[in-house]
Design an enzyme around this catalytic site. Structure first.
Site, PDB file in Angstrom:
ATOM      1  N   GLY A   1      -3.030 -51.022  53.426  1.00  0.00           N
ATOM      2  CA  GLY A   1      -4.375 -50.581  53.791  1.00  0.00           C
ATOM      3  C   GLY A   1      -4.547 -50.138  55.225  1.00  0.00           C
ATOM      4  O   GLY A   1      -5.666 -50.167  55.751  1.00  0.00           O
TER       5      GLY A   1
ATOM      6  N   ASN B   1      -4.412 -47.104  56.427  1.00  0.00           N
ATOM      7  CA  ASN B   1      -5.302 -45.936  56.467  1.00  0.00           C
ATOM      8  C   ASN B   1      -6.756 -46.358  56.247  1.00  0.00           C
ATOM      9  O   ASN B   1      -7.671 -45.820  56.880  1.00  0.00           O
ATOM     10  CB  ASN B   1      -4.876 -44.904  55.427  1.00  0.00           C
ATOM     11  CG  ASN B   1      -3.757 -44.020  55.934  1.00  0.00           C
ATOM     12  OD1 ASN B   1      -3.966 -43.177  56.789  1.00  0.00           O
ATOM     13  ND2 ASN B   1      -2.551 -44.242  55.429  1.00  0.00           N
TER      14      ASN B   1
ATOM     15  N   ARG C   1      -4.193 -46.772  30.235  1.00  0.00           N
ATOM     16  CA  ARG C   1      -4.727 -46.088  31.407  1.00  0.00           C
ATOM     17  C   ARG C   1      -6.223 -45.787  31.245  1.00  0.00           C
ATOM     18  O   ARG C   1      -6.998 -45.936  32.191  1.00  0.00           O
ATOM     19  CB  ARG C   1      -3.947 -44.777  31.587  1.00  0.00           C
ATOM     20  CG  ARG C   1      -3.851 -44.302  33.005  1.00  0.00           C
ATOM     21  CD  ARG C   1      -3.054 -42.997  33.095  1.00  0.00           C
ATOM     22  NE  ARG C   1      -1.626 -43.147  32.962  1.00  0.00           N
ATOM     23  CZ  ARG C   1      -0.830 -43.685  33.881  1.00  0.00           C
ATOM     24  NH1 ARG C   1      -1.322 -44.124  35.009  1.00  0.00           N
ATOM     25  NH2 ARG C   1       0.469 -43.768  33.678  1.00  0.00           N
TER      26      ARG C   1
ATOM     27  N   MET D   1      -1.694 -46.721  44.223  1.00  0.00           N
ATOM     28  CA  MET D   1      -0.446 -46.389  43.530  1.00  0.00           C
ATOM     29  C   MET D   1      -0.595 -46.363  42.008  1.00  0.00           C
ATOM     30  O   MET D   1       0.263 -46.862  41.279  1.00  0.00           O
ATOM     31  CB  MET D   1       0.657 -47.374  43.940  1.00  0.00           C
ATOM     32  CG  MET D   1       0.913 -47.421  45.435  1.00  0.00           C
ATOM     33  SD  MET D   1       1.334 -45.803  46.121  1.00  0.00           S
ATOM     34  CE  MET D   1       3.013 -45.669  45.537  1.00  0.00           C
ATOM     35  N   ARG D   2      -1.701 -45.809  41.526  1.00  0.00           N
ATOM     36  CA  ARG D   2      -1.862 -45.617  40.081  1.00  0.00           C
ATOM     37  C   ARG D   2      -2.160 -44.140  39.831  1.00  0.00           C
ATOM     38  O   ARG D   2      -2.851 -43.502  40.631  1.00  0.00           O
ATOM     39  CB  ARG D   2      -3.034 -46.439  39.512  1.00  0.00           C
ATOM     40  CG  ARG D   2      -2.960 -47.912  39.753  1.00  0.00           C
ATOM     41  CD  ARG D   2      -1.758 -48.583  39.159  1.00  0.00           C
ATOM     42  NE  ARG D   2      -1.650 -48.457  37.707  1.00  0.00           N
ATOM     43  CZ  ARG D   2      -0.564 -48.836  37.036  1.00  0.00           C
ATOM     44  NH1 ARG D   2       0.490 -49.309  37.663  1.00  0.00           N
ATOM     45  NH2 ARG D   2      -0.530 -48.710  35.727  1.00  0.00           N
TER      46      ARG D   2
ATOM     47  N   ASN E   1      -7.227 -37.600  48.788  1.00  0.00           N
ATOM     48  CA  ASN E   1      -6.050 -38.477  48.921  1.00  0.00           C
ATOM     49  C   ASN E   1      -5.311 -38.087  50.187  1.00  0.00           C
ATOM     50  O   ASN E   1      -5.421 -36.951  50.653  1.00  0.00           O
ATOM     51  CB  ASN E   1      -5.138 -38.266  47.699  1.00  0.00           C
ATOM     52  CG  ASN E   1      -3.879 -39.108  47.764  1.00  0.00           C
ATOM     53  OD1 ASN E   1      -3.946 -40.305  48.087  1.00  0.00           O
ATOM     54  ND2 ASN E   1      -2.737 -38.521  47.479  1.00  0.00           N
TER      55      ASN E   1
ATOM     56  N   HIS F   1      -1.394 -37.837  51.557  1.00  0.00           N
ATOM     57  CA  HIS F   1      -0.010 -37.816  51.065  1.00  0.00           C
ATOM     58  C   HIS F   1       0.912 -37.626  52.267  1.00  0.00           C
ATOM     59  O   HIS F   1       0.651 -36.767  53.113  1.00  0.00           O
ATOM     60  CB  HIS F   1       0.162 -36.660  50.074  1.00  0.00           C
ATOM     61  CG  HIS F   1       1.545 -36.559  49.530  1.00  0.00           C
ATOM     62  ND1 HIS F   1       2.024 -37.405  48.550  1.00  0.00           N
ATOM     63  CD2 HIS F   1       2.584 -35.734  49.851  1.00  0.00           C
ATOM     64  CE1 HIS F   1       3.284 -37.102  48.281  1.00  0.00           C
ATOM     65  NE2 HIS F   1       3.643 -36.094  49.057  1.00  0.00           N
TER      66      HIS F   1
ATOM     67  N   ASP G   1      -0.388 -34.500  43.483  1.00  0.00           N
ATOM     68  CA  ASP G   1      -0.169 -33.982  44.846  1.00  0.00           C
ATOM     69  C   ASP G   1      -0.281 -32.458  44.916  1.00  0.00           C
ATOM     70  O   ASP G   1       0.408 -31.823  45.737  1.00  0.00           O
ATOM     71  CB  ASP G   1       1.191 -34.433  45.404  1.00  0.00           C
ATOM     72  CG  ASP G   1       1.328 -35.944  45.425  1.00  0.00           C
ATOM     73  OD1 ASP G   1       0.302 -36.625  45.624  1.00  0.00           O
ATOM     74  OD2 ASP G   1       2.454 -36.441  45.234  1.00  0.00           O
TER      75      ASP G   1
HETATM   76  C1  GRF Z   1       0.561 -43.889  53.368  1.00  0.00           C
HETATM   77  O1  GRF Z   1       1.785 -43.456  53.875  1.00  0.00           O
HETATM   78  C2  GRF Z   1      -0.108 -42.810  52.570  1.00  0.00           C
HETATM   79  O2  GRF Z   1       0.181 -41.520  53.049  1.00  0.00           O
HETATM   80  C3  GRF Z   1       0.503 -42.978  51.211  1.00  0.00           C
HETATM   81  O3  GRF Z   1       0.639 -44.375  51.046  1.00  0.00           O
HETATM   82  C4  GRF Z   1       0.732 -44.989  52.313  1.00  0.00           C
HETATM   83  C5  GRF Z   1      -0.347 -46.014  52.364  1.00  0.00           C
HETATM   84  O4  GRF Z   1      -0.265 -46.800  53.527  1.00  0.00           O
HETATM   85  N1  GRF Z   1      -0.322 -42.351  50.203  1.00  0.00           N
HETATM   86  P1  GRF Z   1      -1.469 -47.782  53.900  1.00  0.00           P
HETATM   87  O5  GRF Z   1      -1.667 -48.707  52.710  1.00  0.00           O
HETATM   88  O6  GRF Z   1      -2.670 -46.948  54.183  1.00  0.00           O
HETATM   89  O7  GRF Z   1      -0.979 -48.545  55.106  1.00  0.00           O
END
Ligand code: GRF
Length: 218
Positions: free
Chosen positions: A17, A19, A70, A95-96, A112, A114, A150
Site C-alpha cells: 500500500g 502508493n 470471480r 492483484m485480482r 490503475n 502499472h 494493462d
Molecule cells: C506498484 O509497483 C504498482 O505499480 C503495482 O503494484 C505495486 C504496488 O505497490 N501495480 P504498493 O502496494 O503501492 O506499495
C-alpha cells in the site's frame, strides 16, 4: 467562495500500500479534488489496511477466497463501492483481475498504476522484462482500466533511466519513488475533471497540451 465538491474515491489494494499512502498524504491538502472515502482490500492481512485505518479512513476487506467465482467476488466489491457512494476507483497494487461486467460498470471511472512505460511490458515482472529487453528508459504509467489487461488509455507517465548494474529490485525501487509522485498527481487530474476520456484517448482540459502531473522524467 464555496469549496469545490470532492470526488469520492476508493483505493483498492492487496498488499504493502505504499502508493495508497502517497495518495492519502496528497489528499490531505484542502484543495485536493478527491476525498479518499474507502480503502478496500481482498486480503485481510494487507499492511496498507492498518495504515489507512490509523489515518481514520474507512476500510473494508472483501476476501476473494470466500467467493466461489470471480463474478460473485466482483458483486461483493460492487456492493461495498455503492454503499460508500464511490465515484472513482483507484487500483494501487490490487492483484485480482476483474470480470468484464465489473470493468464495464466502472468504464472511465477506474484507474490503475502499472510499473512500466505502457504499452511496453504488460503483466507481471515488468522490471525483469525491461532488463531483458535492454531498454534505456523504464518507468510507470497511470491508465484507465479496460477489459484487456494493462491496455487502457494512458493518463500519465514517469520515466527513469535504466543504469548499468541494475537488477529488478534496484529498478523497482527507482520507479517506486516516481510512482509515489505520479499517482497522486494523475488522480488529481482525473478527479478534478482536468483529464477525461475521449474515445480511447485521454485529453486534458483547457489549452494545456500536457499538464503538470501527466509527464515526469529525470
Ligand atoms: C506498484 O509497483 C504498482 O505499480 C503495482 O503494484 C505495486 C504496488 O505497490 N501495480 P504498493 O502496494 O503501492 O506499495
Amino acid at each position: 467562495m464555496a469549496a469545490q465538491r470532492k470526488t469520492r474515491v476508493a483505493i483498492l489494494i492487496s498488499g504493502r500500500g505504499s502508493n495508497m499512502v502517497s495518495i492519502l498524504d496528497a489528499a490531505r491538502a484542502p484543495d485536493y479534488p478527491a476525498e479518499i472515502a474507502l480503502v478496500l482490500s481482498n486480503r485481510p492481512d494487507a499492511p496498507g489496511l492498518a495504515h489507512a485505518a490509523a489515518c481514520g479512513i474507512p476500510t473494508k476487506t472483501v476476501d476473494h477466497r470466500s467467493f466461489p467465482d470471480r463474478a460473485s467476488f466482483d458483486g461483493a466489491l460492487q456492493a461495498e463501492l455503492e454503499a460508500a457512494g464511490i465515484e472513482l476507483v483507484c487500483l494501487a497494487g490490487f492483484m485480482r483481475i476483474f470480470s468484464g461486467p465489473f470493468v464495464e460498470a466502472w468504464a472511465g471511472r477506474m484507474i490503475n498504476i502499472h510499473p512500466s512505460l505502457l504499452p511496453l511490458f504488460r503483466g507481471v515482472h515488468t522490471h525483469a522484462q525491461a532488463l531483458a529487453a535492454g531498454v534505456r528508459l523504464h518507468g510507470c504509467t497511470v491508465h484507465y482500466v479496460v477489459p484487456e489487461l494493462d491496455a487502457g488509455p494512458i493518463v500519465a507517465q514517469a520515466a527513469v533511466p535504466v543504469l548499468p548494474g541494475d537488477d529488478p529490485d534496484s529498478l523497482a525501487a527507482r520507479i517506486l519513488v516516481q510512482e509515489h509522485r505520479l499517482y497522486p498527481m494523475a488522480l488529481a487530474l482525473v478527479a478534478g475533471g482536468r483529464a477525461r476520456l475521449e474515445g480511447n484517448r485521454v485529453v486534458f482540459a483547457g489549452d494545456v497540451a500536457t499538464p503538470e502531473g501527466a509527464l515526469l522524467s529525470l
